[in-house]
Motif scaffolding. Structure first.
Motif, short mmCIF file in Angstrom:
data_model
loop_
_atom_site.label_atom_id
_atom_site.label_comp_id
_atom_site.label_asym_id
_atom_site.label_seq_id
_atom_site.Cartn_x
_atom_site.Cartn_y
_atom_site.Cartn_z
N GLU A 323 0.83 -1.21 0.00
CA GLU A 323 0.00 0.00 0.00
C GLU A 323 0.86 1.26 0.00
O GLU A 323 0.57 2.23 -0.69
CB GLU A 323 -0.92 -0.01 1.22
N ALA A 324 1.96 1.22 0.77
CA ALA A 324 2.88 2.36 0.79
C ALA A 324 3.50 2.58 -0.58
O ALA A 324 3.64 3.72 -1.05
CB ALA A 324 3.96 2.14 1.84
N ALA A 325 3.89 1.47 -1.24
CA ALA A 325 4.46 1.58 -2.59
C ALA A 325 3.46 2.19 -3.57
O ALA A 325 3.80 3.03 -4.40
CB ALA A 325 4.92 0.21 -3.07
N GLN A 326 2.19 1.77 -3.46
CA GLN A 326 1.16 2.30 -4.34
C GLN A 326 0.91 3.79 -4.07
O GLN A 326 0.62 4.55 -5.00
CB GLN A 326 -0.12 1.50 -4.18
N LYS A 327 1.02 4.21 -2.82
CA LYS A 327 0.85 5.63 -2.52
C LYS A 327 1.96 6.46 -3.16
O LYS A 327 1.74 7.61 -3.53
CB LYS A 327 0.82 5.84 -1.00
N TYR A 328 3.15 5.89 -3.28
CA TYR A 328 4.23 6.58 -3.98
C TYR A 328 3.92 6.70 -5.47
O TYR A 328 4.45 7.59 -6.14
CB TYR A 328 5.55 5.83 -3.81
N GLY A 329 3.10 5.78 -6.01
CA GLY A 329 2.76 5.84 -7.42
C GLY A 329 2.90 4.53 -8.17
O GLY A 329 2.65 4.47 -9.38
N VAL A 330 3.31 3.44 -7.49
CA VAL A 330 3.44 2.14 -8.14
C VAL A 330 2.07 1.64 -8.59
O VAL A 330 1.08 1.77 -7.88
CB VAL A 330 4.10 1.12 -7.17
#
Length: 597
Positions: A323-330
């Motif tokens: 989820e953290a990676a997706q918040k960065y834009g992944v």
């Protein structure tokens, strides 16, 4: 110039308000209003005049190299040696993001050393120092702020020089999630990173998707012990992970004739910190509210306690980091990979079951126990010999796991429970909020399948992982559930069973590398958890990012995690965990078990 303009502006405002304040005194008498305005006006005018004088003197200094005019003000700026430390730290961050353009500064300072150099120290309250816990928390927060600010700065510098390659990561388990997270932190444009898995995060079949996993630094290898302590720090401090980490300690029982615990504790002593304590097996029942009562101890010589070990809510932690990676834009795509489509020298795309094709500059297979089944058709097309196939690098291995439901009263008794390692037979992990006490039977097995091209590969069976034969259930009960803490399983049936699969390498090292075949030049592998790697969720991806950037991880790590020659005669750290039996031989006689690609 900004200070001069502000001083003039404030002076004009103060002078303009003088007649207004005089009128207000007549209309609505307010003691001191005129006096206050006069003082403000005087201070503002004086400040504006001083600013104007300083500006003129600095301007004359800039226009003349001589000191003939005594009224000229010269300002000289001398670089502080302290800034050299900050410069070296920033250089290291830039090298991390674009090694091709920014040379390595060599040994670089830590965040704490940078803060010390610039004169920062924890804030005192009322003249008293903070207590140690508050001070460490403040230091950690400032370290994180410094790292975050300079990380963003180095990203901006790197983006000027280097166009970031697109990356497609297949698999959202520990290696895929960790790699996506660290790439996202490095990339100026994380939308160039895509993660593909058959289910949403955390992916159902992955070994990392479990109710809990052990977090410990107890290794007979100094190499992995050091890596584990790095990971333990992240588990305890990262906001994405610390809520899922439980430092309960562990108790390890060592069998007669084994020196494993001695070798582990020797590594601790060599590092200068041995947290362990001896616990006589005869006294185990007196600890932790008596939960070990009834445990069969025949064949065990001693035990040791390590308060620094613990466990985590594995599925939740994996999902949190993704989820953290997706918040960065992944980007995260849910689809099932069908085949690798090749073109000369590289993988052109990945075709999925839905018919979509996904391309990227770099493709990472973080597919664990399924890696051979995915790569086998491409290996056939490239006519790769058996000794050079990925099957020789990592084999699919499985273990049986039983979960027993605990009552509220039993959960109370287990409130102080540590992780329990029952020699080489298996382990127990404290129950999380779902009240499930997990027993793992460490007697591994594999599942070998012959492909249509005649090559033997290992892979998990194509069926629900909760389908476990009665034979494996009885074996797990006999070796674990009825022998260790039996008062919690007596008279019960397991709530559910699971076959947990992982990719096991012959040395139990990870496989983090580019595929060596020239026809697969853009294909990378991040596999080889070998049933001990979940604890490295916060750190494994950092090292995979270095593989992708071709900056490497140093000679020792590159050798340990690189592609091994097929005829090297490998030796593993825990060879007793090597699968010596086939799943088909553990099935019930009337089973309709089949394995298919």
């Amino acid at each position: 110039m900004g200070t001069k303009s502000r001083a003039r502006r404030q002076a004009f405002i103060a002078i303009g308000l003088l007649p207004i304040s005089a009128v207000l005194v007549v209309v609505c008498p307010v003691p001191g209003i005129v006096e206050t305005n006069v003082i403000w006006a005087f201070a503002s005018v004086y400040g504006a005049k001083t600013s104007r004088t300083m500006w003129k003197r600095l301007t004359r200094a800039a226009e003349s190299d001589t000191d003939e005019n005594s009224d000229t003000l010269h300002a000289r700026f001398t670089p502080s040696p302290r800034l050299a430390i900050l410069e070296k730290y920033l250089a290291a961050r830039c090298h991390e993001y674009a090694a091709d353009f920014f040379p390595s500064p060599g040994d670089h300072p830590t965040e704490s050393e940078v803060l010390e150099a610039i004169g920062w120290s924890p804030i005192s309250r009322d003249g008293d120092r903070l207590n140690s816990e508050d001070e460490q928390l403040e230091i950690l927060e400032v370290n994180n702020d410094l790292e975050s600010v300079l990380r963003k700065a180095s990203k901006e510098w790197a983006n000027w020089y280097n166009e970031e390659p697109s990356v497609l990561i297949v698999g959202a388990g520990i290696f895929g999630t960790s790699t996506a997270y660290h790439l996202a932190r490095k990339y100026g444009d994380p939308s160039r990173i895509t993660v593909l898995d058959r289910t949403a995060s955390p992916p159902d079949p992955a070994a990392s998707t479990d109710i809990n996993k052990i977090i410990r630094a107890d290794y007979s290898s100094r190499f992995y012990c050091d890596l584990a302590y790095e990971a333990l720090h992240a588990w305890a401090t990262w906001p994405e992970l610390r809520a899922f980490y439980h430092r309960t300690g562990w108790i390890m029982l060592d069998e007669e004739g084994s020196d494993l615990s001695d070798r582990i504790r020797e590594v601790f002593r060599d590092r200068g910190h041995d947290p362990t304590q001896d616990v006589p097996v005869s006294e185990l029942e007196t600890h932790w509210k008596g939960i070990m009562r009834g445990t069969q101890l025949k064949g065990f010589k001693d035990a040791y306690w390590n308060p620094e070990a613990g466990w985590c809510d594995a599925a939740a932690a994996t999902a949190s980091l993704m989820e953290a990676a997706q918040k960065y834009g992944v980007k995260y795509v849910t689809d099932d990979i069908k085949e690798l489509c090749l073109e000369p020298g590289r993988v052109r795309c990945l075709r999925t079951a839905s018919g979509h094709e996904y391309t990227a500059d770099q493709i990472v297979l973080a597919t664990g126990a399924w890696t051979s089944s995915i790569l086998s058709p491409a290996e056939d097309a490239l006519e790769i010999e058996d000794r050079d196939r990925v099957e020789r690098q990592a084999q699919a291995a499985g273990v049986a796991v039983a979960h027993y439901k605990m009552s509220d009263a039993e959960m109370d008794r287990l409130s102080d429970m540590p992780v329990v390692v029952y020699g080489e037979h298996g382990e127990l992990i404290p129950p999380p909020k779902n009240c499930l006490l997990k027993y793992t039977n460490s007697n591994t097995f594999t599942n070998t399948f012959r492909t249509s091209s005649g090559h033997e590969i290992s892979m998990p069976p194509d069926r629900d992982q909760r389908i476990v034969s009665d034979r494996l259930k009885r074996e797990t009960e006999a070796t674990m559930a009825h022998k260790v803490m039996p008062t919690f399983t007596e008279g019960k049936q397991a709530e559910y069973w699971r076959l947990c699969w992982d990719a096991r390498t012959p040395t139990q090292d990870w496989l983090l590398c580019r595929h060596p075949h020239p026809g697969l030049s853009n294909l990378y592998l991040a596999i080889g958890g070998s049933f001990h790697s979940y604890k490295f969720l916060p750190s494994a991806g950092k090292y995979m990012v270095n593989v992708l950037s071709e900056s490497g991880n140093g000679a020792e790590k590159d050798r340990a995690w690189g592609w091994k020659k097929g005829d090297a005669g490998w030796r593993g750290a825990h060879e007793k965990t090597t699968p010596k039996r086939e799943l088909r031989d553990l099935e019930d006689k009337d089973s309709a078990y089949t394995a298919k690609l």
